[in-house]
Scaffold this motif. Structure first.
Motif, PDB file in Angstrom:
ATOM      1  N   MET A 187       0.832  -1.211   0.000  1.00 41.20           N
ATOM      2  CA  MET A 187       0.000   0.000   0.000  1.00 41.20           C
ATOM      3  C   MET A 187       0.864   1.257   0.000  1.00 41.20           C
ATOM      4  N   GLU A 188       2.026   1.166   0.626  1.00 39.44           N
ATOM      5  CA  GLU A 188       2.938   2.304   0.703  1.00 39.44           C
ATOM      6  C   GLU A 188       3.897   2.357  -0.495  1.00 39.44           C
ATOM      7  N   HIS A 189       3.713   1.435  -1.446  1.00 42.89           N
ATOM      8  CA  HIS A 189       4.560   1.350  -2.646  1.00 42.89           C
ATOM      9  C   HIS A 189       6.044   1.185  -2.302  1.00 42.89           C
ATOM     10  N   ASP A 190       6.285   0.434  -1.229  1.00 45.33           N
ATOM     11  CA  ASP A 190       7.653   0.163  -0.792  1.00 45.33           C
ATOM     12  C   ASP A 190       8.049  -1.227  -1.289  1.00 45.33           C
ATOM     13  N   GLU A 191       8.471  -1.296  -2.554  1.00 51.04           N
ATOM     14  CA  GLU A 191       8.791  -2.584  -3.165  1.00 51.04           C
ATOM     15  C   GLU A 191       9.938  -3.286  -2.446  1.00 51.04           C
ATOM     16  N   THR A 192      10.965  -2.539  -2.079  1.00 49.70           N
ATOM     17  CA  THR A 192      12.126  -3.141  -1.422  1.00 49.70           C
ATOM     18  C   THR A 192      11.710  -3.845  -0.134  1.00 49.70           C
ATOM     19  N   ARG A 193      10.904  -3.150   0.669  1.00 49.94           N
ATOM     20  CA  ARG A 193      10.414  -3.735   1.925  1.00 49.94           C
ATOM     21  C   ARG A 193       9.527  -4.947   1.651  1.00 49.94           C
ATOM     22  N   ALA A 194       8.654  -4.853   0.672  1.00 49.04           N
ATOM     23  CA  ALA A 194       7.749  -5.956   0.352  1.00 49.04           C
ATOM     24  C   ALA A 194       8.523  -7.196  -0.094  1.00 49.04           C
ATOM     25  N   VAL A 195       9.526  -7.008  -0.933  1.00 50.63           N
ATOM     26  CA  VAL A 195      10.336  -8.137  -1.395  1.00 50.63           C
ATOM     27  C   VAL A 195      11.091  -8.765  -0.236  1.00 50.63           C
ATOM     28  N   GLU A 196      11.674  -7.923   0.647  1.00 51.67           N
ATOM     29  CA  GLU A 196      12.394  -8.439   1.813  1.00 51.67           C
ATOM     30  C   GLU A 196      11.463  -9.268   2.692  1.00 51.67           C
ATOM     31  N   LEU A 197      10.232  -8.794   2.862  1.00 57.99           N
ATOM     32  CA  LEU A 197       9.268  -9.493   3.719  1.00 57.99           C
ATOM     33  C   LEU A 197       8.884 -10.853   3.153  1.00 57.99           C
ATOM     34  N   ILE A 198       8.602 -10.917   1.855  1.00 58.82           N
ATOM     35  CA  ILE A 198       8.161 -12.195   1.292  1.00 58.82           C
ATOM     36  C   ILE A 198       9.292 -13.206   1.289  1.00 58.82           C
ATOM     37  N   ILE A 199      10.514 -12.748   1.057  1.00 61.18           N
ATOM     38  CA  ILE A 199      11.662 -13.662   1.091  1.00 61.18           C
ATOM     39  C   ILE A 199      11.870 -14.185   2.506  1.00 61.18           C
ATOM     40  N   SER A 200      11.840 -13.278   3.482  1.00 66.36           N
ATOM     41  CA  SER A 200      12.015 -13.683   4.878  1.00 66.36           C
ATOM     42  C   SER A 200      10.901 -14.624   5.322  1.00 66.36           C
ATOM     43  N   HIS A 201       9.669 -14.285   4.940  1.00 63.92           N
ATOM     44  CA  HIS A 201       8.483 -15.047   5.340  1.00 63.92           C
ATOM     45  C   HIS A 201       8.574 -16.504   4.881  1.00 63.92           C
ATOM     46  N   LEU A 202       8.876 -16.709   3.611  1.00 67.72           N
ATOM     47  CA  LEU A 202       8.901 -18.067   3.072  1.00 67.72           C
ATOM     48  C   LEU A 202      10.220 -18.781   3.349  1.00 67.72           C
ATOM     49  N   SER A 203      11.317 -18.055   3.374  1.00 65.64           N
ATOM     50  CA  SER A 203      12.605 -18.690   3.655  1.00 65.64           C
ATOM     51  C   SER A 203      12.640 -19.266   5.058  1.00 65.64           C
ATOM     52  N   SER A 204      12.062 -18.551   6.021  1.00 70.86           N
ATOM     53  CA  SER A 204      12.038 -19.061   7.390  1.00 70.86           C
ATOM     54  C   SER A 204      11.113 -20.264   7.503  1.00 70.86           C
ATOM     55  N   PHE A 205       9.981 -20.212   6.796  1.00 68.93           N
ATOM     56  CA  PHE A 205       9.020 -21.314   6.870  1.00 68.93           C
ATOM     57  C   PHE A 205       9.600 -22.602   6.298  1.00 68.93           C
ATOM     58  N   TYR A 206      10.298 -22.496   5.174  1.00 66.96           N
ATOM     59  CA  TYR A 206      10.839 -23.689   4.519  1.00 66.96           C
ATOM     60  C   TYR A 206      12.298 -23.977   4.893  1.00 66.96           C
ATOM     61  N   GLY A 207      12.831 -23.211   5.832  1.00 69.86           N
ATOM     62  CA  GLY A 207      14.194 -23.451   6.281  1.00 69.86           C
ATOM     63  C   GLY A 207      15.221 -23.260   5.188  1.00 69.86           C
ATOM     64  N   LEU A 208      15.060 -22.206   4.390  1.00 71.37           N
ATOM     65  CA  LEU A 208      15.936 -21.999   3.236  1.00 71.37           C
ATOM     66  C   LEU A 208      17.118 -21.076   3.516  1.00 71.37           C
ATOM     67  N   LYS A 209      17.106 -20.429   4.664  1.00 70.51           N
ATOM     68  CA  LYS A 209      18.119 -19.408   4.921  1.00 70.51           C
ATOM     69  C   LYS A 209      19.541 -19.962   4.907  1.00 70.51           C
ATOM     70  N   ASP A 210      19.702 -21.209   5.336  1.00 74.39           N
ATOM     71  CA  ASP A 210      21.041 -21.810   5.360  1.00 74.39           C
ATOM     72  C   ASP A 210      21.359 -22.601   4.097  1.00 74.39           C
ATOM     73  N   LYS A 211      20.423 -22.633   3.172  1.00 75.24           N
ATOM     74  CA  LYS A 211      20.616 -23.439   1.957  1.00 75.24           C
ATOM     75  C   LYS A 211      21.077 -22.618   0.757  1.00 75.24           C
ATOM     76  N   PHE A 212      20.894 -21.300   0.824  1.00 78.43           N
ATOM     77  CA  PHE A 212      21.252 -20.435  -0.301  1.00 78.43           C
ATOM     78  C   PHE A 212      22.061 -19.243   0.202  1.00 78.43           C
ATOM     79  N   PRO A 213      22.933 -18.704  -0.633  1.00 80.11           N
ATOM     80  CA  PRO A 213      23.713 -17.527  -0.240  1.00 80.11           C
ATOM     81  C   PRO A 213      22.800 -16.345   0.052  1.00 80.11           C
ATOM     82  N   GLU A 214      23.260 -15.458   0.919  1.00 79.75           N
ATOM     83  CA  GLU A 214      22.492 -14.261   1.219  1.00 79.75           C
ATOM     84  C   GLU A 214      22.270 -13.445  -0.057  1.00 79.75           C
TER      85      GLU A 214
END
Length: 221
Positions: A187-214
């Motif tokens: 709603m705030e047209h903050d694409e950078t924040r939105a992308v960071e949120l969706i990556i964090s949201h799903l990466s934590s759920f599927y345990g992907l943070k340690d499987k791919f480079p930052e």
């Protein structure tokens, strides 16, 4: 498949799906074709048609001339699904930011609220469905028909995994709150924040943070 065959197989399909999604049939358990055919007073042919459809949905494995059983997902398969979901949702977020309206994002937030309410009420079935509805809605807002098709096809698998292979996140409430935060960022047209949120949201759920480079999921698009 003829219309009459579809009509006969549909009740069997719904029955088997219900049993899978209520844990009456568990991963690795054989589908009782004969019992289901007797229950609906039909031959085994439409039951097998129903099983083939569930195989297409990714919930059943068929061993030709032997038996069919409820799908067992390996850790690697769950990781593959998670990896695909992150990639699709990052694209959905970027497209939604371009083409979505405030009304769209308010609807997205309403789904987020409903999902959180279901969790607070202990309604696991509704929580799982609403979680998937949220991500499908994001794809709808993105306005890409093929992306939406892929997301819908993944939904049933995701609900199945959430039910039979519960994945623990550190803070479930914070995890669900990310749905609200994502809608607000859009709603705030903050694409950078939105992308960071969706990556964090799903990466934590599927345990992907340690499987791919930052930054990996930023680089794929």
């Amino acid at each position: 498949m003829s219309k009459s065959s579809v009509g006969l197989s549909e009740p069997a399909y719904k029955s088997i799906l219900h049993q899978i999604m209520t844990k009456q049939l568990m991963p690795g358990e054989k589908i009782p074709e004969t019992k289901i055919a007797q229950e609906f007073h039909i031959s085994r042919t439409p039951v097998r048609d129903a099983i083939r459809q569930l195989s297409n949905d990714g919930l059943v494995e068929i061993f030709p001339n032997r038996f069919a059983q409820v799908k067992e997902f390996s850790k690697d398969e769950i990781t593959e699904i998670g990896t695909l979901r992150v990639s699709l949702d990052v694209m959905a977020v970027k497209l939604a930011g371009l083409f979505g309206s405030r009304a769209d994002f308010l609807q997205l937030n309403e789904l987020a609220e409903a999902c959180s309410a279901a969790y607070e009420a202990g309604d696991g079935e509704s929580r799982r469905k609403l979680d998937c509805d949220f991500h499908v809605k994001l794809a709808e807002i993105a306005g890409n028909a093929l992306l939406l098709k892929f997301q819908r096809e993944l939904c049933m698998k995701v609900e199945f995994i959430m039910l039979h292979y519960p994945i623990t996140v550190e803070d479930e409430c914070s995890h669900l709150r990310q749905h609200h935060e994502l809608a607000e960022a859009l709603m705030e047209h903050d694409e950078t924040r939105a992308v960071e949120l969706i990556i964090s949201h799903l990466s934590s759920f599927y345990g992907l943070k340690d499987k791919f480079p930052e930054g990996f999921f930023h680089m794929v698009l």
